[in-house]
Scaffold this motif. Sequence first.
Motif, PDB file in Angstrom:
ATOM      1  N   LEU A 524       1.563   7.437  -6.226  1.00 52.04           N
ATOM      2  CA  LEU A 524       1.214   6.053  -5.948  1.00 52.04           C
ATOM      3  C   LEU A 524       1.801   5.579  -4.618  1.00 52.04           C
ATOM      4  O   LEU A 524       1.112   4.970  -3.789  1.00 52.04           O
ATOM      5  N   THR A 525       3.101   5.855  -4.419  1.00 52.69           N
ATOM      6  CA  THR A 525       3.742   5.369  -3.182  1.00 52.69           C
ATOM      7  C   THR A 525       3.181   6.080  -1.947  1.00 52.69           C
ATOM      8  O   THR A 525       2.945   5.459  -0.911  1.00 52.69           O
ATOM      9  N   ALA A 526       2.944   7.394  -2.043  1.00 52.81           N
ATOM     10  CA  ALA A 526       2.412   8.131  -0.890  1.00 52.81           C
ATOM     11  C   ALA A 526       0.998   7.683  -0.561  1.00 52.81           C
ATOM     12  O   ALA A 526       0.607   7.619   0.610  1.00 52.81           O
ATOM     13  N   ALA A 527       0.195   7.329  -1.580  1.00 50.53           N
ATOM     14  CA  ALA A 527      -1.161   6.841  -1.334  1.00 50.53           C
ATOM     15  C   ALA A 527      -1.122   5.561  -0.498  1.00 50.53           C
ATOM     16  O   ALA A 527      -1.925   5.378   0.430  1.00 50.53           O
ATOM     17  N   PRO A 550      -4.676   9.365  -4.424  1.00 47.13           N
ATOM     18  CA  PRO A 550      -5.843   8.481  -4.550  1.00 47.13           C
ATOM     19  C   PRO A 550      -5.952   7.565  -3.327  1.00 47.13           C
ATOM     20  O   PRO A 550      -5.042   7.493  -2.508  1.00 47.13           O
ATOM     21  N   ALA A 551      -7.077   6.877  -3.233  1.00 48.68           N
ATOM     22  CA  ALA A 551      -7.266   5.945  -2.121  1.00 48.68           C
ATOM     23  C   ALA A 551      -6.546   4.634  -2.428  1.00 48.68           C
ATOM     24  O   ALA A 551      -6.486   4.192  -3.582  1.00 48.68           O
ATOM     25  N   ALA A 552      -5.999   4.034  -1.384  1.00 46.06           N
ATOM     26  CA  ALA A 552      -5.308   2.750  -1.533  1.00 46.06           C
ATOM     27  C   ALA A 552      -6.166   1.639  -0.952  1.00 46.06           C
ATOM     28  O   ALA A 552      -6.840   1.824   0.057  1.00 46.06           O
ATOM     29  N   GLN A 553      -6.155   0.484  -1.620  1.00 46.12           N
ATOM     30  CA  GLN A 553      -6.895  -0.683  -1.125  1.00 46.12           C
ATOM     31  C   GLN A 553      -5.916  -1.832  -0.865  1.00 46.12           C
ATOM     32  O   GLN A 553      -4.796  -1.844  -1.350  1.00 46.12           O
ATOM     33  N   ASP A 554      -6.397  -2.783  -0.099  1.00 43.80           N
ATOM     34  CA  ASP A 554      -5.641  -4.014   0.186  1.00 43.80           C
ATOM     35  C   ASP A 554      -4.238  -3.713   0.710  1.00 43.80           C
ATOM     36  O   ASP A 554      -3.254  -4.354   0.309  1.00 43.80           O
ATOM     37  N   VAL A 555      -4.153  -2.749   1.600  1.00 44.00           N
ATOM     38  CA  VAL A 555      -2.835  -2.401   2.167  1.00 44.00           C
ATOM     39  C   VAL A 555      -2.453  -3.458   3.197  1.00 44.00           C
ATOM     40  O   VAL A 555      -3.202  -3.716   4.148  1.00 44.00           O
ATOM     41  N   VAL A 556      -1.292  -4.066   3.005  1.00 42.74           N
ATOM     42  CA  VAL A 556      -0.809  -5.108   3.916  1.00 42.74           C
ATOM     43  C   VAL A 556       0.619  -4.770   4.337  1.00 42.74           C
ATOM     44  O   VAL A 556       1.511  -4.654   3.485  1.00 42.74           O
ATOM     45  N   ALA A 557       0.829  -4.570   5.640  1.00 40.85           N
ATOM     46  CA  ALA A 557       2.179  -4.310   6.145  1.00 40.85           C
ATOM     47  C   ALA A 557       2.936  -5.626   6.243  1.00 40.85           C
ATOM     48  O   ALA A 557       2.399  -6.636   6.702  1.00 40.85           O
ATOM     49  N   ARG A 558       4.194  -5.593   5.833  1.00 44.88           N
ATOM     50  CA  ARG A 558       5.061  -6.777   5.907  1.00 44.88           C
ATOM     51  C   ARG A 558       6.233  -6.410   6.817  1.00 44.88           C
ATOM     52  O   ARG A 558       7.213  -5.830   6.344  1.00 44.88           O
ATOM     53  N   PRO A 559       6.111  -6.699   8.142  1.00 43.46           N
ATOM     54  CA  PRO A 559       7.143  -6.273   9.092  1.00 43.46           C
ATOM     55  C   PRO A 559       8.543  -6.694   8.663  1.00 43.46           C
ATOM     56  O   PRO A 559       8.793  -7.847   8.317  1.00 43.46           O
ATOM     57  N   GLY A 560       9.456  -5.701   8.678  1.00 41.84           N
ATOM     58  CA  GLY A 560      10.841  -5.967   8.308  1.00 41.84           C
ATOM     59  C   GLY A 560      11.087  -5.925   6.814  1.00 41.84           C
ATOM     60  O   GLY A 560      12.235  -6.042   6.373  1.00 41.84           O
ATOM     61  N   GLN A 561      10.012  -5.743   6.010  1.00 43.91           N
ATOM     62  CA  GLN A 561      10.200  -5.724   4.553  1.00 43.91           C
ATOM     63  C   GLN A 561       9.570  -4.486   3.909  1.00 43.91           C
ATOM     64  O   GLN A 561      10.213  -3.814   3.110  1.00 43.91           O
ATOM     65  N   GLY A 562       8.333  -4.166   4.253  1.00 42.96           N
ATOM     66  CA  GLY A 562       7.667  -3.011   3.643  1.00 42.96           C
ATOM     67  C   GLY A 562       6.172  -3.204   3.657  1.00 42.96           C
ATOM     68  O   GLY A 562       5.613  -3.712   4.614  1.00 42.96           O
ATOM     69  N   LEU A 563       5.518  -2.836   2.537  1.00 46.01           N
ATOM     70  CA  LEU A 563       4.079  -3.056   2.434  1.00 46.01           C
ATOM     71  C   LEU A 563       3.680  -3.223   0.984  1.00 46.01           C
ATOM     72  O   LEU A 563       4.393  -2.809   0.056  1.00 46.01           O
ATOM     73  N   GLU A 568      -5.307   2.707  -7.639  1.00 47.62           N
ATOM     74  CA  GLU A 568      -5.832   2.964  -8.990  1.00 47.62           C
ATOM     75  C   GLU A 568      -5.735   1.722  -9.871  1.00 47.62           C
ATOM     76  O   GLU A 568      -5.367   1.775 -11.051  1.00 47.62           O
ATOM     77  N   GLY A 569      -5.996   0.571  -9.243  1.00 46.49           N
ATOM     78  CA  GLY A 569      -6.009  -0.678  -9.980  1.00 46.49           C
ATOM     79  C   GLY A 569      -4.646  -1.287 -10.244  1.00 46.49           C
ATOM     80  O   GLY A 569      -4.557  -2.346 -10.890  1.00 46.49           O
ATOM     81  N   VAL A 606      14.632   2.589  -0.427  1.00 51.41           N
ATOM     82  CA  VAL A 606      13.293   2.027  -0.500  1.00 51.41           C
ATOM     83  C   VAL A 606      13.009   1.734  -1.965  1.00 51.41           C
ATOM     84  O   VAL A 606      13.043   2.640  -2.809  1.00 51.41           O
ATOM     85  N   HIS A 607      12.762   0.482  -2.270  1.00 47.42           N
ATOM     86  CA  HIS A 607      12.522   0.060  -3.651  1.00 47.42           C
ATOM     87  C   HIS A 607      11.032  -0.009  -3.914  1.00 47.42           C
ATOM     88  O   HIS A 607      10.238  -0.327  -3.032  1.00 47.42           O
ATOM     89  N   VAL A 608      10.648   0.273  -5.170  1.00 42.98           N
ATOM     90  CA  VAL A 608       9.242   0.273  -5.562  1.00 42.98           C
ATOM     91  C   VAL A 608       9.071  -0.644  -6.769  1.00 42.98           C
ATOM     92  O   VAL A 608       9.814  -0.536  -7.760  1.00 42.98           O
ATOM     93  N   ALA A 609       8.110  -1.564  -6.667  1.00 46.47           N
ATOM     94  CA  ALA A 609       7.739  -2.419  -7.797  1.00 46.47           C
ATOM     95  C   ALA A 609       6.304  -2.110  -8.179  1.00 46.47           C
ATOM     96  O   ALA A 609       5.431  -2.006  -7.312  1.00 46.47           O
ATOM     97  N   LEU A 610       6.062  -1.936  -9.445  1.00 53.49           N
ATOM     98  CA  LEU A 610       4.733  -1.597  -9.954  1.00 53.49           C
ATOM     99  C   LEU A 610       4.300  -2.689 -10.917  1.00 53.49           C
ATOM    100  O   LEU A 610       4.990  -2.956 -11.918  1.00 53.49           O
ATOM    101  N   ASP A 611       3.188  -3.319 -10.595  1.00 49.74           N
ATOM    102  CA  ASP A 611       2.667  -4.432 -11.410  1.00 49.74           C
ATOM    103  C   ASP A 611       3.736  -5.490 -11.669  1.00 49.74           C
ATOM    104  O   ASP A 611       3.905  -6.002 -12.787  1.00 49.74           O
TER     105      ASP A 611
END
Length: 801
Positions: A524-527, A550-563, A568-569, A606-611
């Motif tokens: 998920l994170t690499a996608a 998988p393909a990623a949609q709605d990718v938005v970079a947040r400078p200084g914070q992440g993306l 996959e929904g 690097v922190h990851v939040a899912l849903d």
Amino acid sequence: MTTATDLDLSIPGISCAACAGRVTRALNALPGVNGLGVDPVGRTAHLRLEGATLPQVQAALTQAGYPADLPVTRLSIAGMSCASCSGRIARVLNARPDIAAAQIDVTAGEALITHAEGLTPAALARIVTDLGYPARVADDGPTAGPVDEAPALRRAFLIAALLTLPVFVTEMGGHLFPAFHHWLHGMMPQRALWLGQMVLTLTVLAGPGRRFFATGLAALRRGAPEMNSLVALGAGAAFLFSSVVVLAPGLVPPASRQVWFEAAAVIVTLILLGRWLEARAKGQAGAAIRALVALAPDRATVLRDGRPVTLPVADLVPGDLIRLAPGERVALDGVLTEGRGAIDESMLTGEPLPVDKAPGDAVTGGTVNGASALTYRVTAIGADTVLSRIVALVRGAQAARLPVQDLVDRVTRIFVPGVMALAGATFLLWLTFGPDLAHAVVAAVSVLIIACPCAMGLAVPVSIMVGSGRAARLGILFRRGEALQALSQARIVAFDKTGTLTQGRPRVTAIHSPHLDHTILLRLTAAAEARSEHPLAHAILERAEGLDLPAAQDVVARPGQGLSARVEGRALLIGNLRALETAGVAVDADLAARAQDDAAQGATAVHVALDGRHVAALALSDPARPEAAPAIAALRAMGIDCVMLSGDQPATARAVGAGLGLTDIRGGLSPEDKLTAIRAMGAQSVFVGDGINDAPALAAAGTGIAIGTGTDIAIESADAVLMSGDPQGVARAIRLSRAVMRTIRQNLFWAFAYNVALIPVAMGALVPFGGPALSPMLGAGAMALSSVFVVANALRLRTAA
């Protein structure tokens, strides 16, 4: 009455009707803009200037965030010999409302003009030609280089010297050897001797010396006298006075019947000698451009229908497959498709060690292949290649106008008219108080000849030319020539951490994910990170190598914070703790504690939040560059303070910074925080960075230096680029900048002191006190050597830093 000028501008930043509205409001607020129409589809604007100018329009658009894409034309200009020439051209061009900027490089005989699309390069060449300086549109691309004037000047000098020698010997030989005088006058009458001298001198003036009269007298007619005008007036006055003595002696008092043919001829010959020596020296000053130009091969071996064919590089197109033999230069930029081997990229980076290449790696035109046979696919040609862009950057820096040039321009603008006025005053004073008319003429001619605006005009540009060329050889490219002056005043250097002081190739060293399988987490994170340029994203992709992404949609970079992204929904947020807190995600205390422990060891979390739930923390370690600690030590030895400004967690930043010898370490900064810190440091600050989030700080710093291995946005925002990525280049750039400014000060002191000291001597200020008057011939020699001294002094910069 104000003349209206219609403009059509290309504004690539317009992407929607809202953008067009902002552009419209920005331009409507500018007085003198009428008839405005903005097309959001074509991304263009049409307007009529009735009092406003293109620089004002561009400034308004840039402030609104939508700068116009303006064409730049380079002209080759003949006949420029001093700062008054280049100053006149610059004033006329910059006065036009449809020209944004005109930079005139008197040393290279070129102009870089940024202008509206409706003003064609041919029209620009006509404008300059009509001023009396023949101009043509210069060739672009890596094969174009500065014109070498030295051969033509050498030929003119030798012809003038051969014609002048008999004039000088017959006139001055008798003063040195009285016996020669008696023998010569016994052979022929004095009038016949003078007639011979007149014919030879006229040949010198009309032949090799014609350039001075053609340019100088035309400038006089335009009311804009310059260096050639002084030579034409001085040599012409000496010749005409002498001709009257020979052809109509009754018009001259008996006591003043002297001829100065040898002075007129020697003046022209000596100044041609000075121009030749100056051209040779300027040719050495422009060696950096020629060396870069010489790197581009003329021919390459192309695969056509599977068979190798040797073709001119000019005939190649993107997509062509090129075979590269061992030891051969890469013809154009491309991507390696076959073979492995090392390529020498020292021309690009200044680093001597070859770089290993494998299929998929980029190769750059002008670099040198090692011992392997390779094949690559062309990706860029002509002006789009890295080599062409480097040549353009060096040319732009060499044509730059430094703030110190303002003083020179103010002086040179009035210098030549002032000298002519002094010559006239000298003639009247000597005519009134001197012994005869001949002495008055000689004194006035001496004033005209000894004055040297060339030395003043060359003092700054030739130093810039040599300094920026030296910088290019060191792997330092100045995108803006003003940085050459600003860097000399640097007192504090702020570094970004990742990719600047560290290698920018971090690796995932730990994964903390107690409630989510590592494979699923990495998929998920690499996608999502596949759409990012950040070095941390590459580390995650490298760790996920081999997984089906998988393909990623709605990718938005947040400078200084992440993306953030949707994969996959599922809603995915990747970044630092601030990103989670801003998004309203509850931070898992155990994951935060583990990340804190990793950060204390120098790792980045690097922190990851899912849903909307905090599910993982990744630890990424990025080793420091081996050159980073020596770079900081070198800057400190120069008396410059060093600071780290990092968006990384404070603990990680402190661990890395302390290992490099830094004491002022600021972590956890957003791009806005970096911007605030840089602004607080003032105009004497330098910021060094490489990422997208560094662009605002690079633009705001007194001087922004981008690491050449960084992103295009960072490089476009910087004033200078370190092609190798070695932070030691910062110290080299500052040392070089200080050397350039020191040389400029030396040259200006010499140029001003020379004129202030010798013009009064030429006027005869020492004669009432028993001192000597100055011969026009000595004045010509001194004037020629003055310019040569300035150029030779600047050439010492070729070994600076």
